[in-house]
Design a protein around this motif. Structure first.
Motif, PDB file in Angstrom:
ATOM      1  N   ASP A  78      -0.119  -0.893   0.008  1.00  0.00           N
ATOM      2  CA  ASP A  78      -0.845  -1.051  -1.252  1.00  0.00           C
ATOM      3  C   ASP A  78      -0.957  -2.516  -1.671  1.00  0.00           C
ATOM      4  O   ASP A  78      -1.830  -2.871  -2.457  1.00  0.00           O
ATOM      5  CB  ASP A  78      -0.168  -0.247  -2.365  1.00  0.00           C
ATOM      6  N   TRP A  79      -0.052  -3.350  -1.178  1.00  0.00           N
ATOM      7  CA  TRP A  79      -0.083  -4.769  -1.506  1.00  0.00           C
ATOM      8  C   TRP A  79      -1.202  -5.505  -0.773  1.00  0.00           C
ATOM      9  O   TRP A  79      -1.558  -6.629  -1.145  1.00  0.00           O
ATOM     10  CB  TRP A  79       1.254  -5.435  -1.141  1.00  0.00           C
ATOM     11  N   PHE A  80      -1.767  -4.880   0.246  1.00  0.00           N
ATOM     12  CA  PHE A  80      -2.774  -5.536   1.075  1.00  0.00           C
ATOM     13  C   PHE A  80      -4.160  -5.051   0.660  1.00  0.00           C
ATOM     14  O   PHE A  80      -4.656  -4.028   1.138  1.00  0.00           O
ATOM     15  CB  PHE A  80      -2.521  -5.247   2.550  1.00  0.00           C
ATOM     16  N   THR A  81      -4.778  -5.751  -0.273  1.00  0.00           N
ATOM     17  CA  THR A  81      -6.108  -5.408  -0.775  1.00  0.00           C
ATOM     18  C   THR A  81      -6.960  -6.680  -0.807  1.00  0.00           C
ATOM     19  O   THR A  81      -6.419  -7.796  -0.762  1.00  0.00           O
ATOM     20  CB  THR A  81      -6.034  -4.826  -2.195  1.00  0.00           C
ATOM     21  N   PRO A  82      -8.282  -6.527  -0.901  1.00  0.00           N
ATOM     22  CA  PRO A  82      -9.125  -7.730  -1.022  1.00  0.00           C
ATOM     23  C   PRO A  82      -8.719  -8.616  -2.196  1.00  0.00           C
ATOM     24  O   PRO A  82      -8.735  -9.850  -2.082  1.00  0.00           O
ATOM     25  CB  PRO A  82     -10.534  -7.156  -1.208  1.00  0.00           C
TER      26      PRO A  82
END
Length: 332
Positions: A151-155
């Motif tokens: 969830d920490w890896f977003t645009p």
């Protein structure tokens, strides 16, 4: 007395102190491989060698304070950020080892130069990603983290990582303008201007993106009458941007550095406006996550003694190693 609010402010101060103090030496690490000679890179590292480990004291204080004072927030935030936090710590370890080993070798110096750069870049980028993760919100259910591993890896978080790289690079360039001997300065004025321009553009994009993606933040910033007060933050930021470029053009590095610190301070205020009173945006308030008042009061009695000592030590170390570097001398 609201001990939870006092600790909320103290941890915010510790995090801000870490960002502005460790930010410039992380920025120097990002710029490090751009040094045109080994002598220049030696000077770049010597400009922060006396103070870099003391700067990271504030990171320990902020993380340890969160664990002791807001244990529920710690138990929610850590699972959400395990991956980027681990990468950040590995980056800090890489650059810490490079500090000590680089001056002890000749043939392998390029490896430690690369370690210093990579460690600084990874630590900076992951700090930005963690900030972005907090701003976009963490899923909480039943007082525990309920989101996924990535969830920490977003645009949005990735973009925040790039913003942090540009911002720390600006701090690093301004610090080098203060510390390096005159023959090395002209190139860093150009670098500082480029970093400042990139940072300003990216922050404007971020300031538009954030409220568009979060209705709670949009309501906080654009609801009247408080919106009239909060508009002082972007107005003040615009003025500081003007001063920053003016000082860089006029070759006033100390004023430029102070202007950049002012931008970081206003950015921190903006973060506070967007998230207060949440310690885990937008799921847990600082009162919900706080330890019992008896524990907060006991810990505060220790902080009253510890914080002045840390501040005094930090101020003294910067005072002792003030002034420009001498090319014939070094910390190591």
């Amino acid at each position: 007395m609201d001990y939870a609010l006092i600790w909320y402010i103290l941890i915010a101060v510790a995090v801000f102190a870490y960002v502005i103090l460790d930010g410039f030496d992380l920025g120097i690490g990002i710029l490090f491989l751009g040094g045109e000679s080994e002598k220049e890179r030696d000077l770049m590292m010597n400009s922060v060698a006396p103070v870099w480990d003391g700067n990271e004291t504030w990171l320990v204080l902020g993380g340890g304070g969160l664990f002791a004072v807001f244990p529920l927030a710690y138990s929610v935030v850590m699972p959400a950020l395990y991956a980027p936090l681990t990468m950040m710590l590995l980056g800090l370890i890489f650059r810490g080892v490079a500090f000590e080993y680089r001056f002890r070798t000749t043939r392998g110096k390029f490896l430690w130069d690369s370690s210093f750069f990579i460690g600084s870049l990874v630590a900076t980028f992951t700090q930005g990603m963690m900030l972005g993760t907090l701003l976009q919100g963490i899923e909480v259910a039943g007082r525990q983290y309920s989101g996924g591993w990535f969830d920490w890896f977003t645009p949005f978080s990735v973009f925040c990582g790039f913003v942090t790289v540009a911002a720390y690079s600006l701090l690093g360039a301004c610090w080098l303008l203060i510390k390096l001997p005159t023959p090395y300065l002209s190139r860093y004025y150009s670098i500082a201007k480029k970093c400042a321009l990139i940072m300003v553009v990216m922050v404007v994009v971020l300031s538009i993106w954030l409220p568009l993606g979060n209705s709670q933040i949009a309501e906080r910033w654009f609801s009247f009458p408080q919106a009239l007060l909060f508009l002082l933050i972007p107005a003040g930021s615009a003025y500081l941007v003007y001063l920053l470029f003016k000082d860089l053009i006029e070759h006033k590095p100390v004023k430029a550095y102070l202007a950049s610190l002012g931008l970081f301070f206003l950015a921190s205020l903006g973060f506070g406006v967007s998230t207060f009173p949440y310690i885990v945006p937008h799921s847990l308030t600082y009162t919900e996550a706080a330890a019992p008042d008896t524990s907060l009061k006991f810990l505060l009695s220790g902080a009253v003694i510890l914080l002045p000592l840390i501040i005094a030590y930090t101020a003294y170390s910067y005072w002792v190693f003030r002034g420009k570097l001498n090319e014939d001398e070094g910390y190591h």
